[in-house]
Enzyme design. Structure first.
Site, mmCIF file in Angstrom:
data_model
loop_
_atom_site.group_PDB
_atom_site.id
_atom_site.type_symbol
_atom_site.label_atom_id
_atom_site.label_comp_id
_atom_site.label_asym_id
_atom_site.label_seq_id
_atom_site.Cartn_x
_atom_site.Cartn_y
_atom_site.Cartn_z
ATOM 1 C CG ASP A 41 61.172 18.687 44.206
ATOM 2 O OD1 ASP A 41 60.148 18.291 43.593
ATOM 3 O OD2 ASP A 41 62.229 18.995 43.610
ATOM 4 C CD GLU A 43 61.394 20.549 40.517
ATOM 5 O OE1 GLU A 43 61.604 19.551 39.802
ATOM 6 O OE2 GLU A 43 62.270 21.399 40.791
ATOM 7 C CD GLN A 68 51.050 44.711 36.081
ATOM 8 O OE1 GLN A 68 50.162 44.739 36.911
ATOM 9 N NE2 GLN A 68 51.943 45.689 35.981
ATOM 10 C CG ASP A 126 33.791 48.879 32.495
ATOM 11 O OD1 ASP A 126 33.648 48.408 31.348
ATOM 12 O OD2 ASP A 126 34.516 48.352 33.358
ATOM 13 C CE LYS A 143 32.918 52.882 39.580
ATOM 14 N NZ LYS A 143 34.232 52.381 39.980
ATOM 15 N NE ARG A 178 35.368 59.008 43.257
ATOM 16 C CZ ARG A 178 35.195 57.994 44.101
ATOM 17 N NH1 ARG A 178 34.669 58.192 45.276
ATOM 18 N NH2 ARG A 178 35.538 56.773 43.743
HETATM 19 C C1 R5P Z 1 37.983 45.013 34.264
HETATM 20 O O1 R5P Z 1 38.168 45.865 33.415
HETATM 21 C C2 R5P Z 1 37.312 43.718 33.968
HETATM 22 O O2 R5P Z 1 36.613 43.754 32.767
HETATM 23 C C3 R5P Z 1 36.368 43.344 35.093
HETATM 24 O O3 R5P Z 1 35.338 44.322 35.147
HETATM 25 C C4 R5P Z 1 37.087 43.310 36.379
HETATM 26 O O4 R5P Z 1 38.186 42.449 36.302
HETATM 27 C C5 R5P Z 1 36.156 42.856 37.493
HETATM 28 O O5 R5P Z 1 36.872 42.922 38.691
HETATM 29 P P1 R5P Z 1 36.142 42.707 40.059
HETATM 30 O O6 R5P Z 1 35.266 41.487 39.945
HETATM 31 O O7 R5P Z 1 37.269 42.517 41.048
HETATM 32 O O8 R5P Z 1 35.330 43.931 40.370
#
Ligand code: R5P
Length: 284
Positions: free
Chosen positions: A34, A36, A87, A158, A181, A183
């Site tokens: 199944d 598993e 998450q 970042d 970054k 905008r």
């Molecule tokens: C986010 O804060 C992580 O450190 C990575 O920068 C992020 O998960 C990268 O995501 P992606 O490859 O989808 O741009």
């Protein structure tokens, strides 16, 4: 001591066992009709080191089964890539705190846990046992030090990854910075190093995770436009979702290298020695 692993971390587990100078145990994996999962350990030891990354839900189930099969022995759990860790907040009413759910689930039956460059170390508080994170920034730095880079420049995508980039760069005494970054309009963003100029330099963007690679594709395009020499990337966890590897190379990156926390053909450096050193450090 005996090291065993899920199907997802076999190569890394072999390297950890080698560094610990202890055997790697064989595990047989199959599935019931199944679908598993079924597994069986060939042998156990009073001191088990269980290694299993969690890049997907099947990996989580295998890891839960493997820990359960070690019942009656002392288990050190190594989760090189802790999936679901991003998450770590409830953004909307009704959402789970997925990081907490996973940490709690895999805490059962283990004495201590080690993760590698977990996205946010605060999630370690969700484990019900002592949990520590291990950084392999030094391994990435040493790998990059072996590459033929001209006037290298380490960049974080970042501010959040800035300290990590600093540690990678310090291994070789190189310059480092993070991208900022700006905008320009609703559709247009500009990304450039905050303090230094990338022109004429071989840039390596370092991060904990490459998932879709979206951040890197945009950054690489802009850095090339700003006169950078080569642009490449090195990360700890090569999630490489949605065809990220080929998209990154197609967008002009000269190399995409990652560690073996998720085992890939582009795994160029290993977390094995750092994990073994920490396990030994915690048992002495
Ligand atoms: C986010 O804060 C992580 O450190 C990575 O920068 C992020 O998960 C990268 O995501 P992606 O490859 O989808 O741009």
């Amino acid at each position: 001591m005996l090291v065993v692993s899920t199907e997802y971390s076999q190569v890394l587990a072999g390297r950890i066992a080698g560094a610990l100078e202890c055997p790697l145990g064989a595990v047989r994996f199959t599935r019931f009709p199944d679908g598993e999962h079924y597994l069986r350990l060939e042998r156990t030891d009073p001191e088990m080191v269980v290694v299993g990354s969690i890049p997907d839900a099947d990996a989580l189930v295998e890891l839960l089964l493997l820990v359960d099969a070690c019942e009656g022995n002392e288990v050190t759990l190594v989760v090189p890539y802790l999936g679901y860790a991003r998450q770590d907040k409830k953004f909307h009413e009704g959402e789970p705190l997925s990081a907490r759910a996973v940490c709690r689930a895999i805490s059962g039956g283990v004495r201590q846990v080690f993760t590698v460059n977990v996205h946010d170390p605060s999630v370690l508080s969700h484990f019900r046992v002592r949990a520590q994170d291990i950084s392999i920034a030094g391994e990435i730095g040493r790998y990059l030090g072996s590459r033929p880079l001209e006037n290298p420049f380490i960049l974080a995508p970042d501010d959040g990854a800035s300290a990590f980039a600093g540690t990678v760069a310090a291994t070789c005494g190189w310059d480092w910075d993070h991208l900022e970054k700006t905008r320009i309009s609703g559709e247009e963003v500009r990304m450039e190093p905050r303090n230094l100029d990338a022109a004429g330099r071989d840039v390596v963007i370092v991060d904990d995770i490459i998932s879709t690679g979206g951040t890197l594709v945009t950054a690489a395009r802009m850095l090339r436009a700003q006169g950078a020499g080569t642009v490449s990337s090195a990360c700890v966890h090569g999630v490489l979702a949605e065809g990220a590897y080929s998209r990154l190379l197609a967008s002009g990156l000269s190399e995409v290298a990652c560690s073996d926390t998720i085992e890939r053909a582009c795994s160029r450096f290993s977390a094995g020695q750092a994990i073994a050193d920490r396990i030994l450090g915690c048992s002495s």
